[in-house]
Motif scaffolding. Sequence first.
Motif, PDB file in Angstrom:
ATOM      1  N   PHE A 191       0.841  -1.210   0.000  1.00 40.67           N
ATOM      2  CA  PHE A 191       0.000   0.000   0.000  1.00 40.67           C
ATOM      3  C   PHE A 191       0.876   1.259   0.000  1.00 40.67           C
ATOM      4  CE2 PHE A 191      -3.382  -2.704   2.185  1.00 40.67           C
ATOM      5  CZ  PHE A 191      -4.242  -2.704   1.100  1.00 40.67           C
ATOM      6  N   GLN A 192       1.935   1.220   0.799  1.00 41.99           N
ATOM      7  CA  GLN A 192       2.846   2.373   0.849  1.00 41.99           C
ATOM      8  C   GLN A 192       3.486   2.620  -0.516  1.00 41.99           C
ATOM      9  OE1 GLN A 192       5.486   1.253   4.068  1.00 41.99           O
ATOM     10  NE2 GLN A 192       4.264   2.346   5.587  1.00 41.99           N
ATOM     11  N   ASP A 193       3.856   1.534  -1.187  1.00 38.61           N
ATOM     12  CA  ASP A 193       4.427   1.671  -2.535  1.00 38.61           C
ATOM     13  C   ASP A 193       3.453   2.382  -3.469  1.00 38.61           C
ATOM     14  OD1 ASP A 193       6.755   0.416  -1.819  1.00 38.61           O
ATOM     15  OD2 ASP A 193       6.239  -1.526  -2.704  1.00 38.61           O
ATOM     16  N   GLU A 194       2.192   1.983  -3.398  1.00 39.83           N
ATOM     17  CA  GLU A 194       1.194   2.593  -4.281  1.00 39.83           C
ATOM     18  C   GLU A 194       0.980   4.066  -3.941  1.00 39.83           C
ATOM     19  OE1 GLU A 194       0.318   1.070  -6.946  1.00 39.83           O
ATOM     20  OE2 GLU A 194       1.344  -0.741  -6.260  1.00 39.83           O
ATOM     21  N   MET A 195       1.103   4.414  -2.667  1.00 37.89           N
ATOM     22  CA  MET A 195       1.009   5.825  -2.272  1.00 37.89           C
ATOM     23  C   MET A 195       2.154   6.625  -2.891  1.00 37.89           C
ATOM     24  SD  MET A 195      -1.612   6.635  -0.292  1.00 37.89           S
ATOM     25  CE  MET A 195      -1.046   8.096   0.585  1.00 37.89           C
ATOM     26  N   VAL A 196       3.343   6.055  -2.831  1.00 36.81           N
ATOM     27  CA  VAL A 196       4.519   6.720  -3.414  1.00 36.81           C
ATOM     28  C   VAL A 196       4.332   6.908  -4.916  1.00 36.81           C
ATOM     29  CG1 VAL A 196       6.975   6.436  -3.946  1.00 36.81           C
ATOM     30  CG2 VAL A 196       6.135   5.915  -1.657  1.00 36.81           C
ATOM     31  N   LEU A 197       3.913   5.838  -5.581  1.00 32.36           N
ATOM     32  CA  LEU A 197       3.725   5.898  -7.032  1.00 32.36           C
ATOM     33  C   LEU A 197       2.663   6.920  -7.417  1.00 32.36           C
ATOM     34  CD1 LEU A 197       3.876   2.094  -7.844  1.00 32.36           C
ATOM     35  CD2 LEU A 197       5.407   3.822  -8.785  1.00 32.36           C
ATOM     36  N   LEU A 198       1.565   6.918  -6.687  1.00 31.12           N
ATOM     37  CA  LEU A 198       0.483   7.851  -7.013  1.00 31.12           C
ATOM     38  C   LEU A 198       0.938   9.291  -6.819  1.00 31.12           C
ATOM     39  CD1 LEU A 198      -2.464   7.918  -7.940  1.00 31.12           C
ATOM     40  CD2 LEU A 198      -3.135   8.013  -5.531  1.00 31.12           C
TER      41      LEU A 198
END
Length: 379
Positions: free
Chosen positions: A338-345
């Motif tokens: 989830f944290q990765d997706e936050m970074v990517l977004l």
Amino acid sequence: MSGANRIQAEGVIKNIIREIVQECASRGEGVSETLVAFIIKSIVLEPQNDFQVDRVLASEDVQRLIDLCVKRLLDSKSASLDTIKMQVYFDMNYTTRDEFLTEHRRVLQSRLQPILREITDNRSTTKEELESLYRKIVSSVLLRSGLGSPTDISVVREATAALQSVFPQTELGNFLNLSKRDKDRQLVELTQIVTGIRLFNKECGKGGEGIDNLPAILNEAIPATLKEIQQQTDDAIDSSEKLISVLDAMNALQHKQLSKETPRKRIQESMINSRQLELYLKILSNDVKQSAREVEELLQQFKFRLEQLKTTIQNKTAVPTAQVYPQFMHLASIWFGFQDEMVLLSVLSNILYSLEPYTLNTKELLADDAVRKCLNRIT
């Protein structure tokens, strides 16, 4: 071109780039060396400029090249320059999901290095030193997990309690006897277990200080970002279609310009600008849609793992660590997703909003009276 000539040519180009950057700066326009290199290449390759690419430039050619580049870089009304700037920006800032995340993890790891080094190089012997070491381990767990600030007392207290349940301070002696590699490995495992415990406790209503509801944030932010991308895409398509219609009308009437301010070339450049933007928006849209799929899958895994943990732990006073620790670690791994997706977004959103300034000349052209009159006649 021989090796010596190539080296000489590269030296000349570097000097030309520096001169152009300085000349633009003296006129109040800051430009990057990357952009200048891009402009030099485009100007040298344009046949009408008559540069001989297979030989070293004469001094008069060098000055002519500098003048042409500076003139183009200072053309504030050029949609063509906007497009080149957009391309340079995108090339410099966009990369694949994996490369984004690899770089993010590298940066995170580099930030962790000082405290990790303090822990793994530690030679504590006294009670006070060991207590200080333990606090550093708690801080490293919090920094690596991203679940709350290590300066927030309530967060630290919660993380310390979770760590003590799996790694009491009495274990520090054994930890200090490990090799550096094994210490690093244990710190990673402790972070995963403590993170899993805190996430599970939050789900059970027993903690969760400083832990944001990332799934909820992502489920709101992703559709909003996709909506914005689609709106900008629709606008870009509309712009390019309007400009193509204007060009078709000009061709039919054999007009080279609509007015002094709107020659055919300017309209063509703006149309290309819109098409370029559309292409980049499509790339961003595909990436955000991929994030949406990833989040959906992560959420299913997260819910399943929580239920498995509840089943494992429910109404039991003691549970074998071999049963529960791997589940906590898996729960943490999902959360890190989830944290990765936050970074990517965040990265993709920044790129999205950074593209807009490169379309202003095209928008200005579409508001031009001559263009609007032409469009009104067509429609």
